[in-house]
Design a protein around this motif. Structure first.
Motif, PDB file in Angstrom:
ATOM      1  N   TYR A 152      -0.891 -16.104  -3.050  1.00 13.88           N
ATOM      2  CA  TYR A 152       0.318 -15.174  -2.636  1.00 13.88           C
ATOM      3  C   TYR A 152       1.022 -15.758  -1.212  1.00 13.88           C
ATOM      4  CZ  TYR A 152      -1.946 -11.611  -5.773  1.00 13.88           C
ATOM      5  OH  TYR A 152      -2.415 -10.867  -6.839  1.00 13.88           O
ATOM      6  N   SER A 153       0.608 -16.773  -0.645  1.00 11.16           N
ATOM      7  CA  SER A 153       1.166 -17.088   0.446  1.00 11.16           C
ATOM      8  C   SER A 153       2.626 -17.752   0.193  1.00 11.16           C
ATOM      9  CB  SER A 153       0.337 -18.097   1.108  1.00 11.16           C
ATOM     10  OG  SER A 153       1.018 -19.068   2.078  1.00 11.16           O
ATOM     11  N   VAL A 154       3.492 -17.211   0.969  1.00 13.61           N
ATOM     12  CA  VAL A 154       4.734 -17.874   0.837  1.00 13.61           C
ATOM     13  C   VAL A 154       4.678 -19.364   1.285  1.00 13.61           C
ATOM     14  CG1 VAL A 154       6.567 -15.827   0.915  1.00 13.61           C
ATOM     15  CG2 VAL A 154       5.574 -16.715   3.139  1.00 13.61           C
ATOM     16  N   TYR A 155       4.096 -19.505   2.398  1.00 12.45           N
ATOM     17  CA  TYR A 155       4.109 -20.789   2.947  1.00 12.45           C
ATOM     18  C   TYR A 155       3.150 -21.859   1.817  1.00 12.45           C
ATOM     19  CZ  TYR A 155       6.086 -19.644   7.524  1.00 12.45           C
ATOM     20  OH  TYR A 155       6.691 -19.208   8.385  1.00 12.45           O
ATOM     21  N   LEU A 156       2.464 -21.487   1.517  1.00 16.11           N
ATOM     22  CA  LEU A 156       1.446 -22.282   0.113  1.00 16.11           C
ATOM     23  C   LEU A 156       2.774 -22.562  -0.708  1.00 16.11           C
ATOM     24  CD1 LEU A 156      -0.879 -23.612  -1.137  1.00 16.11           C
ATOM     25  CD2 LEU A 156      -0.689 -21.562  -2.588  1.00 16.11           C
ATOM     26  N   ASN A 168      -8.207 -17.815   1.394  1.00 14.98           N
ATOM     27  CA  ASN A 168      -7.577 -16.592   1.454  1.00 14.98           C
ATOM     28  C   ASN A 168      -7.784 -16.646   3.125  1.00 14.98           C
ATOM     29  OD1 ASN A 168      -6.711 -13.983   2.359  1.00 14.98           O
ATOM     30  ND2 ASN A 168      -8.001 -12.976   0.724  1.00 14.98           N
ATOM     31  N   PRO A 169      -6.628 -16.513   3.775  1.00 11.32           N
ATOM     32  CA  PRO A 169      -6.620 -16.638   5.482  1.00 11.32           C
ATOM     33  C   PRO A 169      -6.918 -15.012   5.931  1.00 11.32           C
ATOM     34  CG  PRO A 169      -4.345 -16.817   4.822  1.00 11.32           C
ATOM     35  CD  PRO A 169      -5.159 -16.812   3.298  1.00 11.32           C
ATOM     36  N   PHE A 170      -6.682 -14.230   5.208  1.00  8.61           N
ATOM     37  CA  PHE A 170      -6.776 -12.758   5.591  1.00  8.61           C
ATOM     38  C   PHE A 170      -8.421 -12.220   5.330  1.00  8.61           C
ATOM     39  CE2 PHE A 170      -2.563 -13.285   4.245  1.00  8.61           C
ATOM     40  CZ  PHE A 170      -1.915 -12.979   5.413  1.00  8.61           C
ATOM     41  N   ALA A 171      -9.236 -13.178   4.753  1.00 12.58           N
ATOM     42  CA  ALA A 171     -10.625 -12.661   4.457  1.00 12.58           C
ATOM     43  C   ALA A 171     -11.501 -13.111   5.526  1.00 12.58           C
ATOM     44  CB  ALA A 171     -11.035 -13.810   3.156  1.00 12.58           C
ATOM     45  N   PHE A 198      -6.376 -22.866  13.209  1.00 14.04           N
ATOM     46  CA  PHE A 198      -5.627 -21.462  13.669  1.00 14.04           C
ATOM     47  C   PHE A 198      -5.732 -20.699  12.430  1.00 14.04           C
ATOM     48  CE2 PHE A 198      -3.339 -24.743  16.151  1.00 14.04           C
ATOM     49  CZ  PHE A 198      -3.569 -24.283  17.283  1.00 14.04           C
ATOM     50  N   ARG A 199      -6.669 -20.889  11.360  1.00 11.25           N
ATOM     51  CA  ARG A 199      -7.061 -20.059  10.237  1.00 11.25           C
ATOM     52  C   ARG A 199      -5.689 -19.706   9.487  1.00 11.25           C
ATOM     53  NH1 ARG A 199     -11.823 -17.287  11.870  1.00 11.25           N
ATOM     54  NH2 ARG A 199     -11.578 -16.137   9.986  1.00 11.25           N
ATOM     55  N   ARG A 200      -4.687 -20.514   9.206  1.00 12.36           N
ATOM     56  CA  ARG A 200      -3.417 -20.307   8.614  1.00 12.36           C
ATOM     57  C   ARG A 200      -3.631 -21.079   7.318  1.00 12.36           C
ATOM     58  NH1 ARG A 200       0.704 -16.924  11.320  1.00 12.36           N
ATOM     59  NH2 ARG A 200      -0.784 -16.013  12.972  1.00 12.36           N
ATOM     60  N   VAL A 201      -2.647 -20.562   6.099  1.00 15.02           N
ATOM     61  CA  VAL A 201      -2.396 -21.525   5.009  1.00 15.02           C
ATOM     62  C   VAL A 201      -1.192 -21.970   5.289  1.00 15.02           C
ATOM     63  CG1 VAL A 201      -4.561 -20.838   3.763  1.00 15.02           C
ATOM     64  CG2 VAL A 201      -2.358 -19.990   3.503  1.00 15.02           C
ATOM     65  N   PRO A 202      -0.750 -23.195   4.623  1.00 17.31           N
ATOM     66  CA  PRO A 202      -1.442 -24.345   3.746  1.00 17.31           C
ATOM     67  C   PRO A 202      -1.974 -25.454   4.697  1.00 17.31           C
ATOM     68  CG  PRO A 202       0.898 -24.792   3.435  1.00 17.31           C
ATOM     69  CD  PRO A 202       0.905 -23.523   4.463  1.00 17.31           C
ATOM     70  N   THR A 203      -3.005 -25.995   4.139  1.00 21.59           N
ATOM     71  CA  THR A 203      -3.199 -27.572   4.767  1.00 21.59           C
ATOM     72  C   THR A 203      -3.175 -28.438   3.453  1.00 21.59           C
ATOM     73  OG1 THR A 203      -4.596 -26.579   6.323  1.00 21.59           O
ATOM     74  CG2 THR A 203      -5.286 -28.661   5.934  1.00 21.59           C
ATOM     75  N   TYR A 218      -1.458 -29.780   8.715  1.00 23.89           N
ATOM     76  CA  TYR A 218      -1.224 -28.495   8.639  1.00 23.89           C
ATOM     77  C   TYR A 218       0.133 -28.261   9.384  1.00 23.89           C
ATOM     78  CZ  TYR A 218      -3.664 -27.807  13.040  1.00 23.89           C
ATOM     79  OH  TYR A 218      -3.969 -27.973  14.531  1.00 23.89           O
ATOM     80  N   GLU A 219       0.627 -26.922   9.220  1.00 22.74           N
ATOM     81  CA  GLU A 219       2.432 -26.566   9.346  1.00 22.74           C
ATOM     82  C   GLU A 219       3.045 -27.047   8.618  1.00 22.74           C
ATOM     83  OE1 GLU A 219       3.112 -24.567  12.085  1.00 22.74           O
ATOM     84  OE2 GLU A 219       0.921 -24.383  12.446  1.00 22.74           O
ATOM     85  N   THR A 220       3.739 -25.982   7.820  1.00 24.54           N
ATOM     86  CA  THR A 220       4.311 -26.460   6.769  1.00 24.54           C
ATOM     87  C   THR A 220       5.653 -27.132   6.855  1.00 24.54           C
ATOM     88  OG1 THR A 220       3.522 -23.977   5.823  1.00 24.54           O
ATOM     89  CG2 THR A 220       5.482 -25.143   4.471  1.00 24.54           C
ATOM     90  N   GLY A 221       6.161 -27.130   7.679  1.00 19.38           N
ATOM     91  CA  GLY A 221       7.461 -27.913   8.067  1.00 19.38           C
ATOM     92  C   GLY A 221       6.979 -29.213   8.125  1.00 19.38           C
ATOM     93  N   ALA A 222       5.974 -29.596   8.868  1.00 17.51           N
ATOM     94  CA  ALA A 222       5.392 -31.036   8.993  1.00 17.51           C
ATOM     95  C   ALA A 222       4.982 -31.378   7.537  1.00 17.51           C
ATOM     96  CB  ALA A 222       4.201 -31.065   9.933  1.00 17.51           C
ATOM     97  N   GLY A 229      12.807 -15.404  10.492  1.00 17.67           N
ATOM     98  CA  GLY A 229      12.820 -14.847   9.281  1.00 17.67           C
ATOM     99  C   GLY A 229      11.459 -14.301   8.563  1.00 17.67           C
ATOM    100  N   TYR A 230      10.476 -15.197   8.702  1.00 22.19           N
ATOM    101  CA  TYR A 230       9.185 -14.663   8.013  1.00 22.19           C
ATOM    102  C   TYR A 230       8.766 -13.469   8.523  1.00 22.19           C
ATOM    103  CZ  TYR A 230       4.085 -14.989   7.112  1.00 22.19           C
ATOM    104  OH  TYR A 230       2.657 -14.690   6.999  1.00 22.19           O
ATOM    105  N   ILE A 231       8.576 -12.988   9.591  1.00 24.91           N
ATOM    106  CA  ILE A 231       8.021 -11.684   9.984  1.00 24.91           C
ATOM    107  C   ILE A 231       8.981 -10.812   9.255  1.00 24.91           C
ATOM    108  CG2 ILE A 231       7.426 -10.260  11.806  1.00 24.91           C
ATOM    109  CD1 ILE A 231       5.399 -12.224  11.716  1.00 24.91           C
ATOM    110  N   VAL A 242       9.066 -11.020   5.266  1.00 24.42           N
ATOM    111  CA  VAL A 242       7.844 -11.120   4.373  1.00 24.42           C
ATOM    112  C   VAL A 242       6.746 -10.058   4.968  1.00 24.42           C
ATOM    113  CG1 VAL A 242       5.829 -12.536   3.598  1.00 24.42           C
ATOM    114  CG2 VAL A 242       8.228 -13.380   3.656  1.00 24.42           C
ATOM    115  N   ARG A 243       6.342 -10.268   6.181  1.00 23.25           N
ATOM    116  CA  ARG A 243       5.430  -9.470   6.718  1.00 23.25           C
ATOM    117  C   ARG A 243       5.599  -8.035   6.984  1.00 23.25           C
ATOM    118  NH1 ARG A 243       1.107 -12.818   8.478  1.00 23.25           N
ATOM    119  NH2 ARG A 243      -0.196 -11.025   8.929  1.00 23.25           N
ATOM    120  N   GLN A 244       7.261  -7.567   7.404  1.00 27.19           N
ATOM    121  CA  GLN A 244       7.227  -6.114   7.427  1.00 27.19           C
ATOM    122  C   GLN A 244       8.068  -5.666   6.308  1.00 27.19           C
ATOM    123  OE1 GLN A 244       9.532  -6.767  11.064  1.00 27.19           O
ATOM    124  NE2 GLN A 244       7.956  -6.691  12.369  1.00 27.19           N
TER     125      GLN A 244
END
Ligand SMILES: N[C@@H](CCC(=O)N[C@@H](CS)C(=O)NCC(=O)O)C(=O)O
Length: 218
Positions: free
Chosen positions: A10-14, A34-37, A50-55, A64-68, A104-106, A109-111
């Motif tokens: 479900y991750s937009v970054y993935l 699942n980074p929220f698990a 940093f427990r985020r996705v993706p890698t 890691y870091e989607t822009g990279a 944009g993301y927060i 997507v998150r809010q």
């Protein structure tokens, strides 16, 4: 196959990374994380502290870091170039990617999306204050993007955000707008931005976007 992408479906970054891999025609394996698990595998935390996705892992190279990740995919693999060569267009692309991550993301997507669409599908209650905050933030963000698009002075008002062809900036934004416009508030707010609406009409039919649509829970 050398390329593996770890992330939550479900991750937009993935989805951004998956869209870029699709545009480049790169085959890859996917590992669901699942980074929220609560119980994230130790093996994943060694890849991403940093427990985020993706890698992305390419033949032992861990990133890691989607822009990279997206810049690496574009630089390292054959296929259509996804970064403009001209200095100003390339800088605009980098600026827009950074704006998406920072402003944009927060809100989008998150809010707005998570509170109005995703959470309720999981039986969670909705925080209307957070949605209002998200719409404020989204308005500021979309106004700034609309102003940048206006400077491009395209006859049809739409088309790619930076340069003459689809770039990493378009692919970074599309999954977030897909989620944002799934919320009624997001859908109607987008109508205030004619150039971005034309851009979205152009991007929403990109095969890489529908192929990576995770759907909704429930
Ligand atoms: N700066 C990271 C952000 C990635 C990110 O925030 N991913 C979200 C999923 S869309 C995540 O892992 N969230 C977990 C959390 O917030 O704890 C990147 O560019 O990859």
């Amino acid at each position: 196959m050398a390329v593996t992408l770890h992330g939550y479906h479900y991750s937009v970054y993935l989805r951004i990374a998956r869209m870029v891999l699709a545009e480049k025609g790169v085959a890859y394996d996917r590992v669901e994380v699942n980074p929220f698990a609560q119980d994230m595998p130790e093996s994943y935390l060694k890849l991403h502290p940093f427990r985020r996705v993706p890698t992305l892992v390419d033949d032992g190279f861990v990133l890691y870091e989607t822009g990279a990740i997206t810049r690496y995919i574009d630089d390292a693999f054959a296929g259509p170039a996804l970064q403009p060569l001209a200095a100003r267009e390339r800088a605009r692309m980098a600026q827009i990617i950074s704006m998406i991550d920072s402003y944009g993301y927060i809100p989008l997507v998150r809010q707005v999306f998570a509170q109005r669409v995703f959470g309720p599908r999981l039986g969670r209650s909705t925080d209307e204050d957070l949605i209002r905050t998200g719409i404020d933030g989204a308005s500021r963000f979309l106004t700034a993007l609309e102003d940048l698009a206006a400077r491009e002075r395209r006859a049809d008002g739409g088309g790619p955000l930076a340069g003459g062809a689809v770039s990493l900036a378009d692919l970074h934004l599309a999954p977030m707008v897909a989620y944002f416009t799934a919320a009624p508030e997001g859908h109607s707010l987008m109508r205030n931005y004619p150039r971005l609406s034309a851009w979205w009409a152009f991007m929403r039919n990109r095969p890489g976007l529908s192929d990576t649509d995770p759907g909704l829970p429930g």
